[in-house]
Design a protein around this motif. Structure first.
Motif, PDB file in Angstrom:
ATOM      1  N   ILE A 290       0.835  -1.204   0.000  1.00 34.64           N
ATOM      2  CA  ILE A 290       0.000   0.000   0.000  1.00 34.64           C
ATOM      3  C   ILE A 290       0.871   1.256   0.000  1.00 34.64           C
ATOM      4  O   ILE A 290       0.570   2.241  -0.672  1.00 34.64           O
ATOM      5  CB  ILE A 290      -0.951  -0.005   1.220  1.00 34.64           C
ATOM      6  N   GLU A 291       1.962   1.214   0.751  1.00 34.23           N
ATOM      7  CA  GLU A 291       2.884   2.349   0.767  1.00 34.23           C
ATOM      8  C   GLU A 291       3.455   2.627  -0.623  1.00 34.23           C
ATOM      9  O   GLU A 291       3.583   3.784  -1.044  1.00 34.23           O
ATOM     10  CB  GLU A 291       4.018   2.068   1.758  1.00 34.23           C
ATOM     11  N   LEU A 292       3.793   1.561  -1.335  1.00 37.39           N
ATOM     12  CA  LEU A 292       4.406   1.708  -2.659  1.00 37.39           C
ATOM     13  C   LEU A 292       3.384   2.020  -3.746  1.00 37.39           C
ATOM     14  O   LEU A 292       3.701   2.694  -4.724  1.00 37.39           O
ATOM     15  CB  LEU A 292       5.169   0.432  -3.029  1.00 37.39           C
ATOM     16  N   LYS A 293       2.155   1.535  -3.567  1.00 36.37           N
ATOM     17  CA  LYS A 293       1.120   1.735  -4.587  1.00 36.37           C
ATOM     18  C   LYS A 293      -0.213   1.979  -3.890  1.00 36.37           C
ATOM     19  O   LYS A 293      -1.053   1.081  -3.810  1.00 36.37           O
ATOM     20  CB  LYS A 293       1.058   0.502  -5.501  1.00 36.37           C
ATOM     21  N   PRO A 294      -0.423   3.196  -3.396  1.00 36.96           N
ATOM     22  CA  PRO A 294      -1.586   3.470  -2.549  1.00 36.96           C
ATOM     23  C   PRO A 294      -2.926   3.477  -3.272  1.00 36.96           C
ATOM     24  O   PRO A 294      -3.966   3.573  -2.607  1.00 36.96           O
ATOM     25  CB  PRO A 294      -1.264   4.864  -1.977  1.00 36.96           C
ATOM     26  N   GLU A 295      -2.930   3.384  -4.587  1.00 35.35           N
ATOM     27  CA  GLU A 295      -4.192   3.406  -5.320  1.00 35.35           C
ATOM     28  C   GLU A 295      -4.621   2.017  -5.802  1.00 35.35           C
ATOM     29  O   GLU A 295      -5.521   1.911  -6.638  1.00 35.35           O
ATOM     30  CB  GLU A 295      -4.071   4.352  -6.529  1.00 35.35           C
ATOM     31  N   ASP A 296      -3.990   0.976  -5.304  1.00 29.73           N
ATOM     32  CA  ASP A 296      -4.336  -0.389  -5.728  1.00 29.73           C
ATOM     33  C   ASP A 296      -5.430  -0.946  -4.820  1.00 29.73           C
ATOM     34  O   ASP A 296      -5.192  -1.201  -3.638  1.00 29.73           O
ATOM     35  CB  ASP A 296      -3.095  -1.285  -5.665  1.00 29.73           C
ATOM     36  N   PRO A 297      -6.639  -1.148  -5.330  1.00 27.74           N
ATOM     37  CA  PRO A 297      -7.744  -1.621  -4.477  1.00 27.74           C
ATOM     38  C   PRO A 297      -7.522  -3.020  -3.910  1.00 27.74           C
ATOM     39  O   PRO A 297      -8.020  -3.332  -2.825  1.00 27.74           O
ATOM     40  CB  PRO A 297      -8.957  -1.590  -5.415  1.00 27.74           C
ATOM     41  N   LYS A 298      -6.768  -3.846  -4.610  1.00 30.26           N
ATOM     42  CA  LYS A 298      -6.580  -5.225  -4.145  1.00 30.26           C
ATOM     43  C   LYS A 298      -5.860  -5.271  -2.806  1.00 30.26           C
ATOM     44  O   LYS A 298      -6.198  -6.081  -1.931  1.00 30.26           O
ATOM     45  CB  LYS A 298      -5.788  -6.033  -5.186  1.00 30.26           C
ATOM     46  N   LEU A 346     -12.006   3.300  -4.600  1.00 26.26           N
ATOM     47  CA  LEU A 346     -11.006   3.248  -5.666  1.00 26.26           C
ATOM     48  C   LEU A 346     -11.525   2.550  -6.912  1.00 26.26           C
ATOM     49  O   LEU A 346     -11.206   2.938  -8.029  1.00 26.26           O
ATOM     50  CB  LEU A 346      -9.739   2.537  -5.169  1.00 26.26           C
ATOM     51  N   SER A 347     -12.332   1.495  -6.704  1.00 21.26           N
ATOM     52  CA  SER A 347     -12.814   0.698  -7.840  1.00 21.26           C
ATOM     53  C   SER A 347     -14.199   0.129  -7.511  1.00 21.26           C
ATOM     54  O   SER A 347     -14.308  -0.994  -7.003  1.00 21.26           O
ATOM     55  CB  SER A 347     -11.830  -0.438  -8.145  1.00 21.26           C
ATOM     56  N   PRO A 348     -15.260   0.891  -7.762  1.00 20.58           N
ATOM     57  CA  PRO A 348     -16.614   0.404  -7.460  1.00 20.58           C
ATOM     58  C   PRO A 348     -16.890  -0.944  -8.109  1.00 20.58           C
ATOM     59  O   PRO A 348     -16.613  -1.140  -9.290  1.00 20.58           O
ATOM     60  CB  PRO A 348     -17.508   1.508  -8.034  1.00 20.58           C
ATOM     61  N   GLY A 349     -17.415  -1.865  -7.325  1.00 16.03           N
ATOM     62  CA  GLY A 349     -17.692  -3.195  -7.857  1.00 16.03           C
ATOM     63  C   GLY A 349     -16.447  -4.016  -8.073  1.00 16.03           C
ATOM     64  O   GLY A 349     -16.426  -4.911  -8.918  1.00 16.03           O
TER      65      GLY A 349
END
Length: 404
Positions: A290-298, A346-349
């Motif tokens: 998350i620190e490296l890629k804070p926009e990844d919903p997974k 970040l990613s609905p659905g």
């Protein structure tokens, strides 16, 4: 292939056993055959590349030669506006006759053939004019020879390696796109993706984006198979692959993410103590992802699951954690809910399972209206994965409890 007996112990009473069983020998032969086929195909591709480069060099030389011939003709027309008779009817009006009549010469010796016809241009009465023309011809020949050498340098060893690297990168891009597409498909496509990556491991084992996808494919196979031993094997092998990647690329969010996932999958086949220890490792690597890629919903989805599971640890697991660690893992349902809601932001659905978890969190927090809302939203999403199927069963159980 006959078995090769070897002694287990020295002495007269030595017993013999086969180095490989028949099945193992067949497997080894199949692997060797596969490697040899790939080497043969690679050799053909390299040969085709070399031929293409030689043709390209010849085209470049031809274009330069044509341009210089036209320039030379214009110059001569300006100097000699009257027609001139040739001393040799078979001679060429171009000083490049020898070079142009050969096909894609590949050494400097042949290119010097231009000099053999430099003096065959014509016979003039005035010596000074002939010497002047020869001087210009020599300059032109040298220009062609230099351009030719520069063109042929395209196929030297260093350039060949660079071009091969470029082709490998292009092939890697196409391979990764295909692997991503198969990963998002059904179980059969996931199997095909796994085999596709295995088949290309020899060529791309030193590429970060290849390695974490190979680890992901092992995770897919772990999910697909039903056999417990195979699950453990896939998870273990995948973890080894991603550990290699992490040693080289510890700033890759995907490497940390899939390392955490595979650690979690492997811990499902281990003791409570090992699972709790793995929980710390899982949390550490998901936080790093998350620190490296804070926009990844997974990553937020995985962290939400970890928080939810920790908040529902049983009495035995809590006691074990307290005995093993000074600070046992802690998380609340509210922590889990915030992470799952972040996924939807970040990613609905993003996933059916994520919405089911949100409904469960609201249910546990006593907000039944919100729980029902998210149950309905979860029902709108299709069942694409095994996890989705399990989430659908959970939805049905929650509805039946609500109806009672």
């Amino acid at each position: 292939v006959p078995r090769v007996p070897v002694p287990v112990e020295a002495g007269d009473g030595a017993t013999y056993t086969a180095l490989l069983t028949h099945g193992e020998q067949v497997d080894v032969l199949e692997r060797l055959d596969f490697v040899l086929r790939n080497i043969s195909e690679l050799r053909k591709e390299v040969e085709e590349l070399r031929t293409s480069l030689q043709h390209l060099a010849a085209e470049i030389v031809g274009e330069v030669r044509s341009h210089l011939e036209e320039t030379q003709k214009v110059t001569r027309r300006r100097r000699f506006p009257f027609p001139r008779e040739r001393s040799d009817s078979t001679g060429s009006s171009s000083i490049y006759f020898t070079a142009s009549s050969a096909t894609a010469n590949t050494d400097d010796g042949e290119s010097e053939g231009g000099y053999t016809t430099a003096n065959a241009e014509s016979d003039y009465d005035r010596e000074s004019e002939r010497e002047s023309e020869e001087g210009e011809d020599e300059v032109s020949c040298e220009t062609v020879r230099t351009a030719r050498r520069d063109s042929l340098d395209l196929v030297n060893e260093d350039e060949t390696h660079l071009i091969l690297d470029s082709l490998l990168e292009e092939g890697l891009g196409q391979l990764l796109q295909q692997a991503d597409s198969l990963h998002n498909g059904d179980e059969q496509e996931k199997r095909e993706g796994f085999q596709l990556l295995l088949n290309n491991k020899l060529a791309y084992a030193d590429q970060k984006d290849f390695l974490w996808r190979l680890a992901r494919a092992h995770s897919d196979m772990c999910e697909i198979t039903e056999d417990a031993d195979e699950k453990r094997s896939y998870a273990s092998d995948g973890k080894e692959e991603i550990e290699i990647a992490l040693q080289k690329w510890d700033q890759s969010a995907e490497c940390h993410q899939w390392y955490a996932i595979l650690c979690g999958q492997l811990s499902e086949h281990e003791s409570i103590q090992k699972r709790i220890q793995t929980g710390y490792v899982f949390k550490e690597h998901i936080d790093k992802a998350i620190e490296l890629k804070p926009e990844d919903p997974k990553s937020y989805y995985l962290l939400g699951r970890w928080c939810y599971q920790v908040s529902h640890l049983g009495w035995l697991e809590k006691k074990t954690a307290s005995a093993l660690f000074e600070a046992p893992p802690t998380a609340t349902v509210q922590d889990a809910l915030q992470n799952f809601l972040r996924v939807e932001e970040l990613s609905p659905g993003f996933s059916k399972a994520g919405r089911v978890y949100i409904a469960k969190c609201y249910r546990d927090l006593g907000n039944n209206s919100a729980a029902v809302l998210w149950m309905n939203l979860a029902s709108e999403l299709p069942v694409n994965t095994k996890e989705d199927a399990e989430s659908e069963r959970e939805l049905e159980e929650m509805r039946s409890v609500w109806e009672e």
